[in-house]
Scaffold this active site. Structure first.
Site, PDB file in Angstrom:
ATOM      1  N   GLU A  47       6.699   0.734  19.106  1.00 16.83           N
ATOM      2  CA  GLU A  47       7.781   0.787  20.082  1.00 16.83           C
ATOM      3  C   GLU A  47       7.655   2.000  21.003  1.00 16.83           C
ATOM      4  O   GLU A  47       7.892   1.911  22.212  1.00 16.83           O
ATOM      5  CB  GLU A  47       9.138   0.821  19.365  1.00 16.83           C
ATOM      6  CG  GLU A  47       9.429  -0.408  18.507  1.00 16.83           C
ATOM      7  CD  GLU A  47       8.999  -0.249  17.061  1.00 16.83           C
ATOM      8  OE1 GLU A  47       9.672  -0.806  16.184  1.00 16.83           O
ATOM      9  OE2 GLU A  47       7.966   0.435  16.801  1.00 16.83           O
ATOM     10  N   CYS A  69      12.225   0.966  12.956  1.00 14.59           N
ATOM     11  CA  CYS A  69      12.664   1.826  11.863  1.00 14.59           C
ATOM     12  C   CYS A  69      13.902   2.624  12.261  1.00 14.59           C
ATOM     13  O   CYS A  69      14.141   2.913  13.432  1.00 14.59           O
ATOM     14  CB  CYS A  69      11.540   2.767  11.440  1.00 14.59           C
ATOM     15  SG  CYS A  69      10.986   3.892  12.737  1.00 14.59           S
ATOM     16  N   TRP A 164     -30.254  -9.297  -2.048  1.00 16.79           N
ATOM     17  CA  TRP A 164     -28.912  -9.686  -1.587  1.00 16.79           C
ATOM     18  C   TRP A 164     -28.723 -11.179  -1.863  1.00 16.79           C
ATOM     19  O   TRP A 164     -29.638 -11.965  -1.607  1.00 16.79           O
ATOM     20  CB  TRP A 164     -28.735  -9.421  -0.102  1.00 16.79           C
ATOM     21  CG  TRP A 164     -28.807  -7.982   0.270  1.00 16.79           C
ATOM     22  CD1 TRP A 164     -29.876  -7.313   0.764  1.00 16.79           C
ATOM     23  CD2 TRP A 164     -27.743  -7.029   0.154  1.00 16.79           C
ATOM     24  NE1 TRP A 164     -29.553  -6.006   0.996  1.00 16.79           N
ATOM     25  CE2 TRP A 164     -28.253  -5.805   0.635  1.00 16.79           C
ATOM     26  CE3 TRP A 164     -26.424  -7.094  -0.269  1.00 16.79           C
ATOM     27  CZ2 TRP A 164     -27.487  -4.641   0.678  1.00 16.79           C
ATOM     28  CZ3 TRP A 164     -25.667  -5.945  -0.217  1.00 16.79           C
ATOM     29  CH2 TRP A 164     -26.182  -4.740   0.246  1.00 16.79           C
ATOM     30  N   LEU A 298     -14.447  -6.533 -14.844  1.00 21.99           N
ATOM     31  CA  LEU A 298     -13.223  -6.069 -14.188  1.00 21.99           C
ATOM     32  C   LEU A 298     -12.514  -7.209 -13.469  1.00 21.99           C
ATOM     33  O   LEU A 298     -11.293  -7.318 -13.521  1.00 21.99           O
ATOM     34  CB  LEU A 298     -13.549  -4.941 -13.209  1.00 21.99           C
ATOM     35  CG  LEU A 298     -12.376  -4.379 -12.396  1.00 21.99           C
ATOM     36  CD1 LEU A 298     -11.241  -3.920 -13.302  1.00 21.99           C
ATOM     37  CD2 LEU A 298     -12.851  -3.231 -11.507  1.00 21.99           C
TER      38      LEU A 298
END
Length: 368
Positions: A47, A69, A164, A298
């Protein structure tokens, strides 16, 4: 005009964190008189940028992707700035998800006699800042688990060799994922096997000069889960290229230098370190988007704990064979235990495919 504000908001995705990236358009008598998007933390909100570009915003309508805000942080309240600038109408796409402040900016505007509407293109605005919304409403950022695999669901050869699996276009896409994340999490096993740096590789971003410059402003926090502090001091992830948080089990002391890393002791769990405690700590550090780049253990632990919000799978047109390593470590014995997923997106990236899916709750799950 709100669609334009959404476009502007996307320009701030690489540098706005921990703030949400927001776009704002100022319009008077059908003409755009000012535009702006969120600057790096401590800088102007959208803003303020729009007001400064407009010069005189008297009688204008502000289209903004998130409620202005109303509180003082590193900058002043945007709602008050709009009031003082003489804006006559504010159209917000989404109310601030922070339960402590949400709605107060809109209330302040209405109290000052400004016309206020909220809800225009709300879904599009939510899609801009899912990690921020989740941190405000659930107390932790969004966890995205990124994995690359062959067509037969393998992530590395039995020896650990994995570079890869996918092609350059998919790897560039991963670099953009990293650049838009607040933290990149991996395990000690991945560090030992790959000596990964977990930094954003500028040369592979495939962005225009302006976007690439914004991506370089903020280096994501590197987080290594290393319960026994096995990471060698020469590991790339401990260098000064980006901040690193080295997480270990309580009671384990560092026997050697840990480079530039910050040490963090976490409580243990049956599967290693307490992942909920980790995410709580990352939320305390205002991490909205958390990208996990790890091995199967994980990834499986996050799925089992119900802490993986999204899976991003890069699928290469290749077969690695039955001796290669699996995608995730999930000790399931029956079909009733399977982890169901819901497709969200599927697209070709170079010669590979990127599939995005979200885990669905199993029938016996109690997590809300």
């Amino acid at each position: 005009m709100m669609a334009r504000a959404v476009q502007l908001a996307r320009r701030g995705q690489f540098w706005a964190a921990p703030n949400p990236h927001v776009g704002c358009v100022l319009v008077r008598e059908g003409d755009v008189i000012g535009e702006g998007f969120t600057q790096p933390a401590g800088g102007n909100h959208a803003e303020i940028e729009a007001l400064q570009s407009a010069g005189d915003a008297t009688g204008a309508t502000a289209y903004v992707t998130l409620e202005p805000c109303s509180h003082h942080g590193k900058t002043g309240p945007c709602a008050q700035a709009l009031i003082e600038a003489g804006v006559s109408r504010v159209v917000a796409a989404l109310q601030d998800p922070n339960p402590d402040v949400g709605g107060r900016g809109l209330q302040a505007l209405r109290a000052a006699g400004v016309d206020v509407e909220c809800g225009l293109l709300e879904d599009e605005a939510r899609a801009l800042i899912p990690g921020f919304i989740q941190r405000m409403t659930r107390g932790r950022g969004r966890v995205r688990v990124k994995m690359a695999m062959s067509l037969d669901g393998r992530t590395a050869m039995a020896s650990g060799e994995s570079q890869w699996i996918t092609g350059p276009a998919a790897r560039a896409d991963v670099q953009r994922l990293r650049a838009s994340s607040c933290a990149i999490v991996t395990g000690a096993g991945t560090v030992l096997a790959d000596d990964c740096a977990l930094t954003v590789r500028d040369a592979e971003l495939n962005l225009d000069a302006e976007q690439a410059a914004r991506a370089r402003v903020r280096a994501p926090l590197r987080v290594v889960l290393d319960s026994q502090l096995r990471t060698p001091p020469t590991a790339k992830v401990l260098d000064a290229a980006a901040p690193t948080l080295l997480c270990h089990a309580q009671g384990v002391a560092a026997a050697q230098s840990v480079g530039n890393a910050e040490l963090l002791a976490l409580p243990g769990s049956a599967s290693g370190l307490d992942l909920e405690a980790l995410l709580a700590e990352l939320a305390r550090r205002q991490c909205n988007e958390i990208l996990v780049e790890s091995g199967p253990r994980l990834a499986g632990a996050l799925l089992q704990a119900g802490l993986a919000d999204e899976l991003i799978l890069y699928i290469a047109p290749a077969l690695l064979g039955d001796r290669a390593r699996p995608l995730v470590a999930l000790p399931l014995d029956s079909m009733a235990e399977k982890q169901a997923l819901e497709w969200r997106d599927m697209r070709r990236v170079g010669n590979d495919w990127r599939v995005t899916a979200v885990p669905l709750e199993r029938p016996d799950d109690t997590q809300t």
